[in-house]
Write a protein that holds these residues in place. Sequence first.
Motif: not given
Length: 511
Positions: A64-65, A67-68, A125, A130, A134, A138, A140, A232-233, A423, A465
């Motif tokens: 699954p992706i 915005a890469q 982020p 993003a 995604g 992650t 984020a 999972g997606v 940060h 992160e």
Amino acid sequence: MGHRIKARKARAVSAPHIDTDEAILASFLSDAAHVPGGFAAGVAFPQSEAEVTALVARAERVLPIGAQSSLTGGATPRGEVVLSTRALSSVSSPAGDSVRAGAGVPLKELQRTLVSVGLYYPPVPTFDGAFVGGTIATNAAGAATFKHGSTRRWVNAITLVLANGDVLDVARGEIRASGDGWFEIESTTGELLRVPVPTYVMPDVPKLSAGYYASPGMDLIDLFIGAEGTLGVVVEATLKVVARPRRVAALIRCADDRQAIALTGALRQEAQLAWVGRGPLDVAAIEYMDTRALRAVPDDAFSRARVVRPAGQSVMLLVQIEVGNDEDSALDRLQAVLMAVGVADDPHLALANDERGAERLFNLREAVPSSVNAIVAATKQAHPDVEKTAGDMVVPFDRLADSIALYRSTLERSGLDYAIWGHVSDGNLHPNVVPRSFDDVRRGREAILEIARDVVAMGGAPLAEHGVGRSALKQQLLRELYGAEGIEQMRAVKRALDPGWKLAPGVLFAQ
Ligand SMILES: Cc1cc2nc3c(=O)[nH]c(=O)nc-3n(C[C@H](O)[C@H](O)[C@H](O)COP(=O)(O)OP(=O)(O)OC[C@H]3O[C@@H](n4cnc5c(N)ncnc54)[C@H](O)[C@@H]3O)c2cc1C
């Protein structure tokens, strides 16, 4: 509240078309880590939960992706069918303090929808292109994690498709791990999936994207947030939102690291007072750019920001302050703090209604990673094996000064050119190697590993992160953090939910 959840079936539909056209595939073979050699069996653009389910059921291996924009190679395919979430793009009308959004909604689109009704989604982020899915995958974080926390805190519910094609609706507060450390998922075929909760202890830091979340009695939703697509997606999510804050941005030149660290500490204290109603200086974020990072930024980026390039050992802090209706009190208090710390120059300010001014200052901050990345790309022309080599370290704030000293001494001892930014209000900085050759990359990886060991010893984490992805170095950092036993416990979770290793195989750890 129990530890068992029932999966459901999606509506039966045919799987979406899997595109194998080389020209279309070409634009999905790499993410922002720019690791070469990506290849895919095809790419599909499901438009609904049912189509995701049909695709997952049919494909042998699925990545699954969003915005890469992954900086870890986690969104670079290695032979899977790429499941692009970009057509899962619906956003409901915000209701109260929440909004339901598809996994494929870019955060900047989400903000655009929210701004029209005076709302805001805080855990953004630095790259706001993003996608919702995604950033959940992650966990984020970003600049304002200091005040608002990372993505995890803002996700109330998710709908996800499991590797067996079942759909799970997981709402926060509904399913907790059993006393002896299990979740149970009743699949639609009647099979009971028993998922063990890992027993490693996560470091106590404000942001962490380091494999599976684990704690006794944890909420099931937290297992999927930060799992980087391996369990999972994510198809849709219900996100918490807040009233849109009025914000002042202040770019401040500090004489050196010591002054920047003192100022950051003072501003954090002011913020903590403001959050309990005892002061006007509600700081949401402090970003740090060291002397070397500023040196990498070209003159025209300073000109566009209308900022004079700082001289000598100067470093810069970009501070975001939430001001409510009393901007003046916040600015007066800021001035007092700057004087107390001995900051010589007036800050560059973008006041609450000055969106353009704020954008100019944020663009200067953004010019730091893009300038360093441009140097890496230019070096790559002559040395094709060169790649971005960077740390994503977080330490408890009282170890910030030690951590910066550690980054500098380790990288300098290795004979490397480098730049540090990030940060700083979270103690989360990105020491980046500025490579001149592949040998620098090799020594840089060793230096990052050495730094990571010391950061872990400080009670911090080397994976704050950006996640782990398919980066061999980051997977090694994950082992440094939790040991071989911790990774084995993560594998046990993966085996329980995805025994065929279908989803995002090779992300986080090898099979
Ligand atoms: C300039 C720049 C600045 C950045 N700044 C920050 C920052 O401040 N903070 C930060 O945290 N990150 C930052 N990042 C990294 C990146 O933006 C984040 O990791 C982001 O969350 C990735 O979102 P994405 O939609 O691009 O996901 P992708 O890169 O497409 O995917 C990332 C991972 O999530 C999985 N995934 C994606 N969508 C789903 C889904 N729907 N279901 C299940 N799994 C999924 C993928 O398989 C992959 O493992 C930055 C990146 C860039 C390029």
